[in-house]
Enzyme design. Structure first.
Site, PDB file in Angstrom:
ATOM      1  N   HIS A  91      35.362  16.327  -7.798  1.00  0.00           N
ATOM      2  CA  HIS A  91      35.819  16.840  -6.439  1.00  0.00           C
ATOM      3  C   HIS A  91      37.137  16.363  -6.056  1.00  0.00           C
ATOM      4  O   HIS A  91      37.358  16.356  -4.690  1.00  0.00           O
ATOM      5  CB  HIS A  91      34.785  16.706  -5.214  1.00  0.00           C
ATOM      6  CG  HIS A  91      33.385  17.149  -5.652  1.00  0.00           C
ATOM      7  ND1 HIS A  91      32.808  18.269  -5.491  1.00  0.00           N
ATOM      8  CD2 HIS A  91      32.323  16.401  -6.317  1.00  0.00           C
ATOM      9  CE1 HIS A  91      31.601  18.455  -6.020  1.00  0.00           C
ATOM     10  NE2 HIS A  91      31.249  17.237  -6.311  1.00  0.00           N
ATOM     11  N   SER A 127      66.110  18.392  -9.285  1.00  0.00           N
ATOM     12  CA  SER A 127      66.326  19.526  -8.361  1.00  0.00           C
ATOM     13  C   SER A 127      67.894  19.595  -8.309  1.00  0.00           C
ATOM     14  O   SER A 127      68.474  18.754  -8.092  1.00  0.00           O
ATOM     15  CB  SER A 127      65.701  19.124  -7.010  1.00  0.00           C
ATOM     16  OG  SER A 127      66.144  19.850  -5.885  1.00  0.00           O
ATOM     17  N   LYS A 137      64.725  13.928  -6.685  1.00  0.00           N
ATOM     18  CA  LYS A 137      63.620  14.536  -7.306  1.00  0.00           C
ATOM     19  C   LYS A 137      63.679  14.157  -8.788  1.00  0.00           C
ATOM     20  O   LYS A 137      64.488  14.108  -9.845  1.00  0.00           O
ATOM     21  CB  LYS A 137      63.612  16.091  -7.212  1.00  0.00           C
ATOM     22  CG  LYS A 137      63.329  16.172  -5.575  1.00  0.00           C
ATOM     23  CD  LYS A 137      61.953  16.360  -5.367  1.00  0.00           C
ATOM     24  CE  LYS A 137      61.300  17.508  -5.636  1.00  0.00           C
ATOM     25  NZ  LYS A 137      60.008  17.532  -5.178  1.00  0.00           N
ATOM     26  N   GLU A 165      54.159  21.922 -15.231  1.00  0.00           N
ATOM     27  CA  GLU A 165      53.975  22.855 -14.477  1.00  0.00           C
ATOM     28  C   GLU A 165      53.984  24.142 -15.110  1.00  0.00           C
ATOM     29  O   GLU A 165      53.439  25.087 -14.950  1.00  0.00           O
ATOM     30  CB  GLU A 165      54.845  22.880 -13.356  1.00  0.00           C
ATOM     31  CG  GLU A 165      54.687  21.769 -12.395  1.00  0.00           C
ATOM     32  CD  GLU A 165      55.784  21.410 -11.416  1.00  0.00           C
ATOM     33  OE1 GLU A 165      56.216  22.563 -10.607  1.00  0.00           O
ATOM     34  OE2 GLU A 165      56.534  20.437 -11.274  1.00  0.00           O
ATOM     35  N   LYS A 187      50.005  43.918 -30.720  1.00  0.00           N
ATOM     36  CA  LYS A 187      51.036  43.041 -31.494  1.00  0.00           C
ATOM     37  C   LYS A 187      51.661  41.988 -30.391  1.00  0.00           C
ATOM     38  O   LYS A 187      51.666  40.769 -30.690  1.00  0.00           O
ATOM     39  CB  LYS A 187      51.799  43.819 -32.127  1.00  0.00           C
ATOM     40  CG  LYS A 187      51.083  44.144 -33.658  1.00  0.00           C
ATOM     41  CD  LYS A 187      51.820  44.911 -34.452  1.00  0.00           C
ATOM     42  CE  LYS A 187      51.492  46.311 -35.054  1.00  0.00           C
ATOM     43  NZ  LYS A 187      50.198  46.679 -34.391  1.00  0.00           N
TER      44      LYS A 187
END
Ligand code: ARG
Length: 457
Positions: free
Chosen positions: A155, A276, A282, A289, A324
């Site tokens: 969880h 970024s 960043k 992702e 295809k």
């Protein structure tokens, strides 16, 4: 002029040409189309349906065409619709009459199903190698960090301490089954449609088994209508690819979480992360992702094919040409994803300090305490209730489980002894889970060796 134009008095509308062509994408089947045609021509000659000389000219002519396509010296024409007619008309242009005999006893319906099966057989093996590479990266990482402890999650909540290597090997198992699935799908698709003709078979004395054997098929398809009418082999393959994509996506999600500042469990190499354009600080896990994102696309191709098939009356319908692009895209996507993710994993470095700090949460050993009580005679349900009471007690006091005294513990767990206090130790906890399949270092080391052996050349 289309090869089928005999009964037509008007040219195909240019919109229809554009609408119905498949040469823009089915050209990738050319090596398999040629291989199938060569086997078919040899069979025709063996059966005395065409001359040996014609067969030899066909085989040689097709070899030349293959070379031209390999070298980029072939002009594909949308007026010739598909790969089959592009190659066949070029062959006849080159070698004349013998070329016009090639399509004897054959339809594009059994031809395309053959081409696809040959192509997919090749891809099943190639994708399996890509998955194996992925497994190798994971096993290598596990072998590099055989004793590193981290919290295991259920969880997405702290559950029990586990080895980082154990977590990685879980994916190795999943990818192992993915390879079994590919091998299994390969078994079912490795059967030869040629000889089915357009629908009902052929009045000429073809030798279907001979053609099948030459092409390395395990068997022929035993019903001509099934041979030209079904695409279950594509659906099954897309399902296998979807499951691979799903596994890759879950791995990506773990990596994205671990790489977040909140977890900070891992580092990834600069070459496998992106920045970024706005925020200078960043460093984003874009490979993971995109892998997660591309999974939807692969599933989409599976759904598209299931939907295309569901209402089709037997046998061949032109709808089947739509089989295809999705298949090709799914194959390309999964292969590139596997290659990129395996390479990224080689740059993954666990952050030992942060993993150890997270694994130090003594609540992770609550189950160990309950199982200790079971070993000392308490029924499990009762043990669970007592330990739950102890957790509540600590929460109320605002202390961690390992900050309670033995007396504290005894108020809710009457049979507790000093041994219980020593259970709040993640290393002891993982070492205790030494059953087959458990996270104990001895077991994980065995699994690392087992996989290293299995993944050898
Ligand atoms: N390009 C066609 C396909 O992929 C080949 C089979 C065409 N058959 C036909 N009867 N038009 O399905």
């Amino acid at each position: 002029m289309a090869l089928w134009s005999g009964r037509f008095t008007q040219q195909t509308d240019s919109l229809v040409q554009k609408f119905s062509e498949s040469i823009s994408y089915d050209r990738r089947l050319y090596p398999f189309d040629i291989q199938g045609s060569q086997a078919h021509a040899k069979m025709l000659a063996k059966q005395g349906i065409i001359s040996q000389d014609d067969a030899e000219k066909i085989v040689a002519g097709l070899n030349d065409i293959k070379k031209d396509i390999d070298d980029g010296n072939f002009d594909f024409s949308i007026a010739l619709e598909d790969i089959h007619m592009n190659i066949e008309s070029r062959l006849t242009e080159r070698i004349g009459q013998p070329g016009a005999r090639l399509h004897t006893g054959r339809s594009r319906n059994d031809q395309i199903a053959t081409d696809e099966r040959l192509y997919m057989r090749y891809e099943a093996d190639d994708i399996s190698l890509h998955v194996k590479e992925m497994q190798r990266s994971l096993v290598q990482l596990a072998a590099d960090w055989p004793n590193l402890i981290m919290p295991g999650f259920t969880h997405l909540q702290h559950a029990q301490p586990i080895l980082f290597a154990h977590h990685l090997l879980a994916y190795v198992e999943m990818f192992g089954r993915d390879r079994e699935r590919l091998a299994d799908a390969r078994k079912r698709l490795n059967r030869c449609p040629l000889g089915a003709g357009a629908i009902a078979g052929c009045t000429l004395p073809l030798d279907r088994k001979f053609t099948a054997e030459q092409l390395g098929f395990d068997d022929i398809l035993h019903n001509s209508m099934d041979a030209v009418g079904d695409r279950d082999y594509i659906i099954e393959f897309l399902a296998a690819l979807s499951i691979i994509a799903m596994h890759l996506s879950r791995l990506s999600e773990d990596i994205i979480l671990w790489f977040s500042q909140e977890f900070a469990f891992i580092e990834l190499g600069d070459a496998f992360t992106t920045g970024s354009s706005l925020m200078p600080q960043k460093k984003n896990p874009d490979v993971a992702e995109l892998t997660r994102g591309k999974t939807g696309r692969v599933y989409g191709h599976l759904m598209a094919m299931l939907t295309t098939m569901k209402g089709l009356p037997l046998t061949y319908n032109r709808d089947l040409q739509e089989d295809k692009e999705g298949l090709f895209d799914a194959i390309d996507t999964v292969k590139l994803t596997l290659a990129t993710m395996s390479a990224m994993l080689t740059t993954l470095k666990p952050n030992e300090k942060n993993m150890a700090a997270a694994a130090a949460d003594p609540a992770l050993e609550a189950t160990d305490l309950a199982e200790w009580l079971v070993k000392h005679g308490t029924p499990f349900r009762e043990a669970h209730r007592q330990v739950g009471g102890f957790v509540a007690f600590c929460n109320q006091k605002g202390i961690k489980l390992n900050e309670a005294s033995l007396d504290d513990m005894k108020t809710v767990i009457p049979t507790a002894t000093a041994e219980c206090l020593a259970l709040f130790n993640p290393r002891k906890s993982v070492e205790g889970r030494a059953l087959e399949g458990g996270t104990a270092p001895v077991r994980v080391a065995e699994q690392i060796s087992r996989w290293q052996e299995l993944l050898k050349e």
